[in-house]
Design a protein around this motif. Structure first.
Motif, PDB file in Angstrom:
ATOM      1  N   LYS A   1       0.772   4.091  -2.889  1.00  0.00           N
ATOM      2  CA  LYS A   1       0.451   5.481  -2.540  1.00  0.00           C
ATOM      3  C   LYS A   1       1.557   6.444  -2.957  1.00  0.00           C
ATOM      4  O   LYS A   1       1.288   7.497  -3.517  1.00  0.00           O
ATOM      5  CB  LYS A   1       0.211   5.594  -1.037  1.00  0.00           C
ATOM      6  CG  LYS A   1      -0.189   6.975  -0.606  1.00  0.00           C
ATOM      7  CD  LYS A   1      -0.490   7.034   0.861  1.00  0.00           C
ATOM      8  CE  LYS A   1      -0.909   8.440   1.252  1.00  0.00           C
ATOM      9  NZ  LYS A   1      -1.213   8.526   2.671  1.00  0.00           N
TER      10      LYS A   1
ATOM     11  N   GLU B   1      -6.534  -6.835  -6.414  1.00  0.00           N
ATOM     12  CA  GLU B   1      -7.741  -6.118  -6.848  1.00  0.00           C
ATOM     13  C   GLU B   1      -8.914  -6.377  -5.909  1.00  0.00           C
ATOM     14  O   GLU B   1      -9.668  -5.466  -5.586  1.00  0.00           O
ATOM     15  CB  GLU B   1      -8.105  -6.503  -8.269  1.00  0.00           C
ATOM     16  CG  GLU B   1      -7.177  -5.896  -9.290  1.00  0.00           C
ATOM     17  CD  GLU B   1      -7.669  -6.108 -10.700  1.00  0.00           C
ATOM     18  OE1 GLU B   1      -8.903  -6.218 -10.886  1.00  0.00           O
ATOM     19  OE2 GLU B   1      -6.830  -6.155 -11.598  1.00  0.00           O
TER      20      GLU B   1
ATOM     21  N   LEU C   1       0.825  -1.207   0.000  1.00  0.00           N
ATOM     22  CA  LEU C   1       0.000   0.000   0.000  1.00  0.00           C
ATOM     23  C   LEU C   1       0.862   1.261   0.000  1.00  0.00           C
ATOM     24  O   LEU C   1       0.531   2.253  -0.652  1.00  0.00           O
ATOM     25  CB  LEU C   1      -0.955  -0.013   1.191  1.00  0.00           C
ATOM     26  CG  LEU C   1      -2.052  -1.078   1.144  1.00  0.00           C
ATOM     27  CD1 LEU C   1      -2.834  -1.088   2.449  1.00  0.00           C
ATOM     28  CD2 LEU C   1      -2.958  -0.868  -0.046  1.00  0.00           C
TER      29      LEU C   1
ATOM     30  N   LEU D   1      -8.289  -4.306  -2.691  1.00  0.00           N
ATOM     31  CA  LEU D   1      -8.496  -2.875  -2.904  1.00  0.00           C
ATOM     32  C   LEU D   1      -9.974  -2.549  -3.107  1.00  0.00           C
ATOM     33  O   LEU D   1     -10.457  -1.529  -2.625  1.00  0.00           O
ATOM     34  CB  LEU D   1      -7.647  -2.388  -4.077  1.00  0.00           C
ATOM     35  CG  LEU D   1      -6.138  -2.417  -3.836  1.00  0.00           C
ATOM     36  CD1 LEU D   1      -5.399  -1.978  -5.087  1.00  0.00           C
ATOM     37  CD2 LEU D   1      -5.747  -1.555  -2.657  1.00  0.00           C
ATOM     38  N   ASP D   2     -10.701  -3.417  -3.814  1.00  0.00           N
ATOM     39  CA  ASP D   2     -12.148  -3.209  -3.975  1.00  0.00           C
ATOM     40  C   ASP D   2     -12.864  -3.278  -2.637  1.00  0.00           C
ATOM     41  O   ASP D   2     -13.750  -2.470  -2.345  1.00  0.00           O
ATOM     42  CB  ASP D   2     -12.741  -4.241  -4.935  1.00  0.00           C
ATOM     43  CG  ASP D   2     -12.345  -3.989  -6.375  1.00  0.00           C
ATOM     44  OD1 ASP D   2     -11.927  -2.861  -6.695  1.00  0.00           O
ATOM     45  OD2 ASP D   2     -12.465  -4.936  -7.185  1.00  0.00           O
ATOM     46  N   LYS D   3     -12.484  -4.245  -1.817  1.00  0.00           N
ATOM     47  CA  LYS D   3     -13.091  -4.395  -0.487  1.00  0.00           C
ATOM     48  C   LYS D   3     -12.792  -3.169   0.383  1.00  0.00           C
ATOM     49  O   LYS D   3     -13.694  -2.630   1.037  1.00  0.00           O
ATOM     50  CB  LYS D   3     -12.549  -5.665   0.172  1.00  0.00           C
ATOM     51  CG  LYS D   3     -13.088  -5.939   1.528  1.00  0.00           C
ATOM     52  CD  LYS D   3     -14.453  -6.539   1.444  1.00  0.00           C
ATOM     53  CE  LYS D   3     -14.851  -7.060   2.811  1.00  0.00           C
ATOM     54  NZ  LYS D   3     -16.226  -7.447   2.859  1.00  0.00           N
ATOM     55  N   LEU D   4     -11.533  -2.715   0.379  1.00  0.00           N
ATOM     56  CA  LEU D   4     -11.170  -1.529   1.157  1.00  0.00           C
ATOM     57  C   LEU D   4     -11.926  -0.302   0.660  1.00  0.00           C
ATOM     58  O   LEU D   4     -12.408   0.497   1.461  1.00  0.00           O
ATOM     59  CB  LEU D   4      -9.663  -1.288   1.083  1.00  0.00           C
ATOM     60  CG  LEU D   4      -8.788  -2.222   1.879  1.00  0.00           C
ATOM     61  CD1 LEU D   4      -7.323  -1.973   1.550  1.00  0.00           C
ATOM     62  CD2 LEU D   4      -9.026  -2.064   3.354  1.00  0.00           C
ATOM     63  N   ARG D   5     -12.027  -0.145  -0.646  1.00  0.00           N
ATOM     64  CA  ARG D   5     -12.729   1.003  -1.216  1.00  0.00           C
ATOM     65  C   ARG D   5     -14.188   0.998  -0.805  1.00  0.00           C
ATOM     66  O   ARG D   5     -14.751   2.030  -0.415  1.00  0.00           O
ATOM     67  CB  ARG D   5     -12.609   0.991  -2.734  1.00  0.00           C
ATOM     68  CG  ARG D   5     -13.155   2.218  -3.386  1.00  0.00           C
ATOM     69  CD  ARG D   5     -13.030   2.211  -4.920  1.00  0.00           C
ATOM     70  NE  ARG D   5     -11.725   1.812  -5.401  1.00  0.00           N
ATOM     71  CZ  ARG D   5     -11.480   0.666  -6.043  1.00  0.00           C
ATOM     72  NH1 ARG D   5     -12.450  -0.194  -6.295  1.00  0.00           N
ATOM     73  NH2 ARG D   5     -10.258   0.371  -6.468  1.00  0.00           N
ATOM     74  N   SER D   6     -14.826  -0.162  -0.854  1.00  0.00           N
ATOM     75  CA  SER D   6     -16.237  -0.232  -0.484  1.00  0.00           C
ATOM     76  C   SER D   6     -16.431   0.033   1.013  1.00  0.00           C
ATOM     77  O   SER D   6     -17.422   0.649   1.410  1.00  0.00           O
ATOM     78  CB  SER D   6     -16.837  -1.579  -0.875  1.00  0.00           C
ATOM     79  OG  SER D   6     -16.272  -2.614  -0.109  1.00  0.00           O
TER      80      SER D   6
ATOM     81  N   VAL E   1     -14.530   2.001   2.881  1.00  0.00           N
ATOM     82  CA  VAL E   1     -14.293   3.428   3.128  1.00  0.00           C
ATOM     83  C   VAL E   1     -15.488   4.253   2.676  1.00  0.00           C
ATOM     84  O   VAL E   1     -15.866   5.219   3.332  1.00  0.00           O
ATOM     85  CB  VAL E   1     -13.001   3.870   2.399  1.00  0.00           C
ATOM     86  CG1 VAL E   1     -12.879   5.371   2.362  1.00  0.00           C
ATOM     87  CG2 VAL E   1     -11.789   3.262   3.063  1.00  0.00           C
ATOM     88  N   ARG E   2     -16.119   3.860   1.593  1.00  0.00           N
ATOM     89  CA  ARG E   2     -17.252   4.626   1.060  1.00  0.00           C
ATOM     90  C   ARG E   2     -18.510   4.477   1.870  1.00  0.00           C
ATOM     91  O   ARG E   2     -19.418   5.281   1.772  1.00  0.00           O
ATOM     92  CB  ARG E   2     -17.505   4.237  -0.388  1.00  0.00           C
ATOM     93  CG  ARG E   2     -16.397   4.735  -1.285  1.00  0.00           C
ATOM     94  CD  ARG E   2     -16.711   4.512  -2.720  1.00  0.00           C
ATOM     95  NE  ARG E   2     -15.620   5.029  -3.524  1.00  0.00           N
ATOM     96  CZ  ARG E   2     -15.611   4.978  -4.831  1.00  0.00           C
ATOM     97  NH1 ARG E   2     -16.622   4.437  -5.474  1.00  0.00           N
ATOM     98  NH2 ARG E   2     -14.584   5.471  -5.489  1.00  0.00           N
TER      99      ARG E   2
END
Length: 69
Positions: free
Chosen positions: A25, A57, A21, A60-65, A67-68
C-alpha cells in the motif's frame, strides 16, 4: 492457502501478512517497515516464498473478490 500449523513461529502469519500489505500500500522500503510488524528479514522471507508459490496473487484475488461483493 497458508497452513498456520506448519511449524512453530516467533511472529504470527497475520502480522507478516499485514506487513506485506502495508508495504504494497505505501511502497516503503523493506528496511523501513515499522517496528510493530515482524522484522523486515522475516517479512521478506515469507513474501519471497509466497510470491514464488503464487500464494500472494491468490490471496489478493480472494480479498479483491470479497471486497467487490
Amino acid at each position: 492457502m497458508i497452513n498456520p500449523q506448519e511449524r512453530k513461529r516467533k511472529h504470527s502469519l497475520r502480522n507478516i501478512m499485514n506487513a506485506i500489505l502495508y508495504l504494497l500500500k505505501t511502497g516503503c522500503q523493506w528496511r523501513m517497515i515499522p517496528r510493530n510488524f515482524a522484522p523486515w528479514e522475516s517479512v521478506y522471507y515469507y513474501f519471497n516464498k509466497w510470491k514464488n508459490e503464487g500464494i500472494i496473487e491468490e490471496l489478493l484475488d480472494k480479498l479483491r473478490s470479497m471486497v467487490r461483493i
